[in-house]
Design an enzyme around this catalytic site. Structure first.
Site, PDB file in Angstrom:
ATOM      1  NE  ARG A  34      20.917  34.905  74.850  1.00 57.80           N
ATOM      2  CZ  ARG A  34      20.048  35.575  74.097  1.00 57.80           C
ATOM      3  NH1 ARG A  34      19.712  35.094  72.895  1.00 57.80           N
ATOM      4  NH2 ARG A  34      19.525  36.701  74.520  1.00 57.80           N
ATOM      5  CG  ASP A 144      11.120  32.232  62.016  1.00 60.89           C
ATOM      6  OD1 ASP A 144      10.802  33.368  62.420  1.00 60.89           O
ATOM      7  OD2 ASP A 144      12.098  31.600  62.472  1.00 60.89           O
TER       8      ASP A 144
END
Length: 269
Positions: A34, A144
């Site tokens: 990634r 978040d």
């Protein structure tokens, strides 16, 4: 492709675990796949320089970059419908009865991603209260660790959801005026959610305790010790008789202070 050395892998694992509770100890291939191309595109020739910069803490954008690459912000309206059925049929009637005098509901969506969960919660509440909704303070705290996803959540753009009650499409969604063909939620719903950046590894010191905490499909990234510590912090941030809802693919320790009501649904007695 850049190759992640043993030393850089261990430094990344330690940083992500200590700072964010995210357990990447078995994710070496994922990290390499990634990050490698993205780092090369940024001009890096190895992982070491990037990890050095990340750990220095001088550039918040580096943290945002790695969080976005190594975690999945996957969510949608009415995700895990069983929870919302229980919320409508059991939790809301209980909370409305217990809070009738002060007319305040305190609900936290922890790990809210792009906002579908707290907006769904708000729609459920508005539907349940009907004409009385304006008499209540029902604002949902939504947190978040990623400022990017919170920015998307505060000014949302969605395809029209297909798994919501039909009347919600008319009542709670409006086509955006930017010509995109996408939809946003109505001001009534958007203004009922308060978005804040918050790291769940930090002490929970909000000014109120919560009647319900939704923390679903977040603890999948944590090891057992981290989960146990977080559940303890949630417990102390929950009102007596309040609820904790986690993802159906998750679990918490049998020694948790909460009482299990049904799968993925717990209560502070």
């Amino acid at each position: 492709m850049l190759q992640l050395s043993d030393a850089d892998f261990q430094r990344l694992v330690t940083f992500m675990r200590d700072r964010y509770g995210i357990n990447l100890s078995q994710k070496r291939l994922l990290i390499n796949s990634r990050l490698s191309a993205a780092l090369q595109a940024k001009g890096y020739t190895d992982f070491t320089k990037f990890v050095d910069e990340l750990l220095s803490g001088k550039d918040a954008a580096q943290v945002e970059f790695i969080l976005n690459k190594l975690t999945t912000n996957y969510t949608y309206f009415m995700r895990e419908k069983e929870h919302f059925a229980f919320f409508n049929e059991v939790i809301l009637p209980d909370l409305i009865k217990r809070n009738e005098r002060k007319k305040v509901l305190s609900i936290w969506s922890a790990g809210c991603s792009t906002g579908e969960e707290p907006y769904t919660i708000s729609m459920c509440i508005k539907d349940f209260l009907g004409p009385q909704a304006g008499l209540w303070d029902t604002r949902v705290l939504a947190t978040d660790i990623s400022p990017r996803v919170l920015s998307e959540a505060a000014d949302p753009s969605y395809e029209m959801p297909t798994d919501i009650p039909p009347e919600w499409s008319r009542r709670y969604f409006r086509k955006r005026t930017d010509g995109s063909g996408l939809y946003t939620v109505t001001p009534e719903i958007r203004h009922n959610v308060i978005f804040r950046v918050f790291n769940l590894m930090e002490p929970i010191h909000f000014r109120i305790k919560f009647d319900v905490i939704f923390c679903r499909n977040v603890m999948i990234y944590f090891d057992q010790e981290t989960k146990d510590a977080l559940v303890q912090r949630f417990y102390h941030a929950t009102n007596q008789g309040g609820y904790l809802l986690i993802g159906h693919s998750e679990n918490i320790s049998k020694n948790s202070p909460y009482r299990m009501l049904r799968p993925a649904t717990f209560r502070r007695e």
